[in-house]
Motif scaffolding. Structure first.
Motif, PDB file in Angstrom:
ATOM      1  N   ASP A   1      36.957  37.512  45.241  1.00 43.34           N
ATOM      2  CA  ASP A   1      37.024  38.824  45.451  1.00 43.34           C
ATOM      3  C   ASP A   1      35.809  39.558  44.781  1.00 43.34           C
ATOM      4  N   VAL A   2      35.534  40.607  45.264  1.00 40.43           N
ATOM      5  CA  VAL A   2      34.622  41.268  44.558  1.00 40.43           C
ATOM      6  C   VAL A   2      35.018  42.871  44.766  1.00 40.43           C
ATOM      7  N   VAL A   3      35.370  43.475  43.673  1.00 39.33           N
ATOM      8  CA  VAL A   3      36.279  44.460  43.536  1.00 39.33           C
ATOM      9  C   VAL A   3      35.531  45.780  42.918  1.00 39.33           C
ATOM     10  N   ARG A   4      35.945  46.988  43.553  1.00 38.57           N
ATOM     11  CA  ARG A   4      35.389  48.182  42.666  1.00 38.57           C
ATOM     12  C   ARG A   4      36.238  48.528  41.331  1.00 38.57           C
ATOM     13  N   PRO A   5      36.071  49.452  40.480  1.00 38.92           N
ATOM     14  CA  PRO A   5      37.097  49.825  39.540  1.00 38.92           C
ATOM     15  C   PRO A   5      38.366  50.220  39.844  1.00 38.92           C
ATOM     16  N   ASP A   6      38.486  50.918  40.962  1.00 34.56           N
ATOM     17  CA  ASP A   6      39.950  51.106  41.427  1.00 34.56           C
ATOM     18  C   ASP A   6      40.714  49.924  41.920  1.00 34.56           C
ATOM     19  N   GLY A   7      39.901  48.638  42.065  1.00 34.51           N
ATOM     20  CA  GLY A   7      40.787  47.652  42.477  1.00 34.51           C
ATOM     21  C   GLY A   7      40.544  47.304  44.099  1.00 34.51           C
ATOM     22  N   SER A   8      40.161  48.063  44.860  1.00 32.81           N
ATOM     23  CA  SER A   8      39.755  47.976  46.325  1.00 32.81           C
ATOM     24  C   SER A   8      38.673  47.092  46.306  1.00 32.81           C
ATOM     25  N   LEU A   9      38.421  46.233  47.449  1.00 34.96           N
ATOM     26  CA  LEU A   9      37.398  45.483  47.817  1.00 34.96           C
ATOM     27  C   LEU A   9      35.992  46.142  48.024  1.00 34.96           C
ATOM     28  N   ALA A  10      35.045  45.869  47.500  1.00 36.29           N
ATOM     29  CA  ALA A  10      33.681  46.077  47.561  1.00 36.29           C
ATOM     30  C   ALA A  10      32.994  45.914  48.999  1.00 36.29           C
ATOM     31  N   GLU A  11      32.518  46.608  49.532  1.00 40.16           N
ATOM     32  CA  GLU A  11      31.726  46.473  50.908  1.00 40.16           C
ATOM     33  C   GLU A  11      30.590  45.523  50.708  1.00 40.16           C
ATOM     34  N   ASP A  12      30.262  45.049  51.837  1.00 40.91           N
ATOM     35  CA  ASP A  12      28.930  44.204  51.865  1.00 40.91           C
ATOM     36  C   ASP A  12      27.736  44.970  51.310  1.00 40.91           C
ATOM     37  N   GLY A  13      26.886  44.615  50.513  1.00 39.56           N
ATOM     38  CA  GLY A  13      25.905  45.121  49.934  1.00 39.56           C
ATOM     39  C   GLY A  13      26.002  46.221  48.732  1.00 39.56           C
ATOM     40  N   GLU A  14      27.615  46.248  48.499  1.00 43.62           N
ATOM     41  CA  GLU A  14      27.946  47.044  47.164  1.00 43.62           C
ATOM     42  C   GLU A  14      28.144  46.184  45.939  1.00 43.62           C
ATOM     43  N   ILE A  15      27.597  46.724  44.829  1.00 43.97           N
ATOM     44  CA  ILE A  15      28.159  45.941  43.493  1.00 43.97           C
ATOM     45  C   ILE A  15      29.485  46.232  43.102  1.00 43.97           C
ATOM     46  N   GLY A  16      30.136  44.997  42.554  1.00 42.61           N
ATOM     47  CA  GLY A  16      31.414  45.067  42.190  1.00 42.61           C
ATOM     48  C   GLY A  16      31.682  44.026  41.121  1.00 42.61           C
ATOM     49  N   ASN A  17      32.909  43.973  40.618  1.00 46.24           N
ATOM     50  CA  ASN A  17      33.353  43.085  39.741  1.00 46.24           C
ATOM     51  C   ASN A  17      33.902  41.732  40.256  1.00 46.24           C
ATOM     52  N   GLN A  18      33.627  40.733  39.883  1.00 41.39           N
ATOM     53  CA  GLN A  18      33.793  39.422  40.504  1.00 41.39           C
ATOM     54  C   GLN A  18      35.102  38.922  39.847  1.00 41.39           C
ATOM     55  N   ILE A  19      36.029  38.473  40.795  1.00 42.32           N
ATOM     56  CA  ILE A  19      37.405  38.179  40.652  1.00 42.32           C
ATOM     57  C   ILE A  19      37.560  36.579  41.450  1.00 42.32           C
ATOM     58  N   VAL A  20      37.921  35.396  40.427  1.00 38.71           N
ATOM     59  CA  VAL A  20      37.540  34.222  40.948  1.00 38.71           C
ATOM     60  C   VAL A  20      38.874  33.680  41.100  1.00 38.71           C
ATOM     61  N   THR A  21      39.321  32.719  42.013  1.00 37.72           N
ATOM     62  CA  THR A  21      40.814  31.839  41.979  1.00 37.72           C
ATOM     63  C   THR A  21      39.912  30.464  42.183  1.00 37.72           C
ATOM     64  N   SER A  22      40.466  29.506  41.398  1.00 35.75           N
ATOM     65  CA  SER A  22      40.290  28.428  41.660  1.00 35.75           C
ATOM     66  C   SER A  22      41.171  27.514  42.885  1.00 35.75           C
ATOM     67  N   LEU A  23      40.661  26.817  43.702  1.00 36.70           N
ATOM     68  CA  LEU A  23      41.555  26.199  44.785  1.00 36.70           C
ATOM     69  C   LEU A  23      41.464  24.744  44.475  1.00 36.70           C
ATOM     70  N   THR A  24      40.719  23.981  43.609  1.00 35.94           N
ATOM     71  CA  THR A  24      40.986  22.800  43.358  1.00 35.94           C
ATOM     72  C   THR A  24      41.307  22.139  42.227  1.00 35.94           C
ATOM     73  N   ASN A  25      41.736  23.178  41.176  1.00 35.93           N
ATOM     74  CA  ASN A  25      41.995  22.808  39.726  1.00 35.93           C
ATOM     75  C   ASN A  25      43.452  22.705  39.546  1.00 35.93           C
ATOM     76  N   TYR A  26      44.012  21.661  39.994  1.00 31.58           N
ATOM     77  CA  TYR A  26      45.368  21.253  40.129  1.00 31.58           C
ATOM     78  C   TYR A  26      46.074  20.963  38.741  1.00 31.58           C
ATOM     79  N   ALA A  27      45.299  20.826  37.689  1.00 30.68           N
ATOM     80  CA  ALA A  27      45.887  20.587  36.369  1.00 30.68           C
ATOM     81  C   ALA A  27      46.183  21.925  35.553  1.00 30.68           C
ATOM     82  N   LEU A  28      45.041  22.909  35.704  1.00 29.52           N
ATOM     83  CA  LEU A  28      45.359  24.242  35.114  1.00 29.52           C
ATOM     84  C   LEU A  28      44.863  25.266  36.027  1.00 29.52           C
TER      85      LEU A  28
END
Length: 222
Positions: free
Chosen positions: A44-71
């Motif tokens: 997810d790429v989010v704005r300071p208010d937590g909403s999703l940034a549009e394409d072409g708009e800088i944002g804060n990257q939030i990442v979720t792992s889909l393959t790390n089953y141990a942690l």
């Protein structure tokens, strides 16, 4: 570009993090843009208010792992600013494209709400004559210190010209103290920071009372 010229072979950028491994690679058809390996992570790429940034708009990257089953790692603020660029690409791939703009601690949030990234500053200052390396430190919102490693073989740099370049980007009201230094060291993390911001927290979607910052080098969230 130097490596490409010397070895007559194209170079491409890959991207990731200690918690996720490598999960994006530069596209040969879109220089500087990287395709996300979406079977591996959800971004997810989010704005300071937590909403999703549009394409072409800088944002804060939030990442979720889909393959790390141990942690499992869910919605982690990795600490980078990115610009999403949708899924349309000349190469035919349909995975999302991103442009990584630098560490969160290097993002300058200006009084008028604009942002400048580390890449913006790099592109502007490394082209200046006489500059081998530099570090821009924001002590206050409108007070900067520019440390410059002079280019031994490229002639002297012009402090007034460097100040003018920065003011044209940041604003005429700022003060810039230009200093020559012999070298610029690594941070405790082992990375080099070309920009140290004192205003980046305004760009984050984390309550201020939950943030502890250690001299611009690491972000800790309670």
């Amino acid at each position: 570009q130097v490596i490409t010229d010397v070895f007559d072979a194209p170079c491409y950028e890959s991207y990731g993090g200690c918690e996720f491994g490598r999960y994006a690679n530069e596209c040969s058809a879109r220089h500087g843009k990287m395709h996300i390996v979406e079977d591996h992570v959800f971004v997810d790429v989010v704005r300071p208010d937590g909403s999703l940034a549009e394409d072409g708009e800088i944002g804060n990257q939030i990442v979720t792992s889909l393959t790390n089953y141990a942690l499992p790692t869910l919605r982690m603020e990795q600490g980078d600013t990115v610009v999403p660029h949708g899924r349309q690409c000349e190469c035919g791939r349909t995975s999302r494209l991103i442009d990584v703009r630098g560490r969160m601690q290097t993002l300058l949030v200006l009084p008028d709400g604009r942002t400048l990234t580390e890449k913006d500053i790099l592109d502007a200052l490394l082209e200046q004559p006489g500059v081998e390396w530099f570090q821009l430190i924001q002590h206050e919102p409108a007070s900067f210190e520019l440390r410059v490693v002079p280019d031994a073989g490229g002639g002297a740099y012009d402090a007034g010209e460097l100040t003018g370049v920065l003011k044209s980007m940041i604003g005429d009201e700022v003060t810039v103290d230009v200093k020559s230094v012999d070298f610029i060291g690594q941070e405790p993390s082992g990375k080099y920071m070309h920009v140290k911001s004192s205003t980046f927290n305004a760009f984050r979607c984390v309550p201020k009372e939950a943030i502890e910052v250690d001299e611009y080098t690491d972000i800790h969230v309670h």
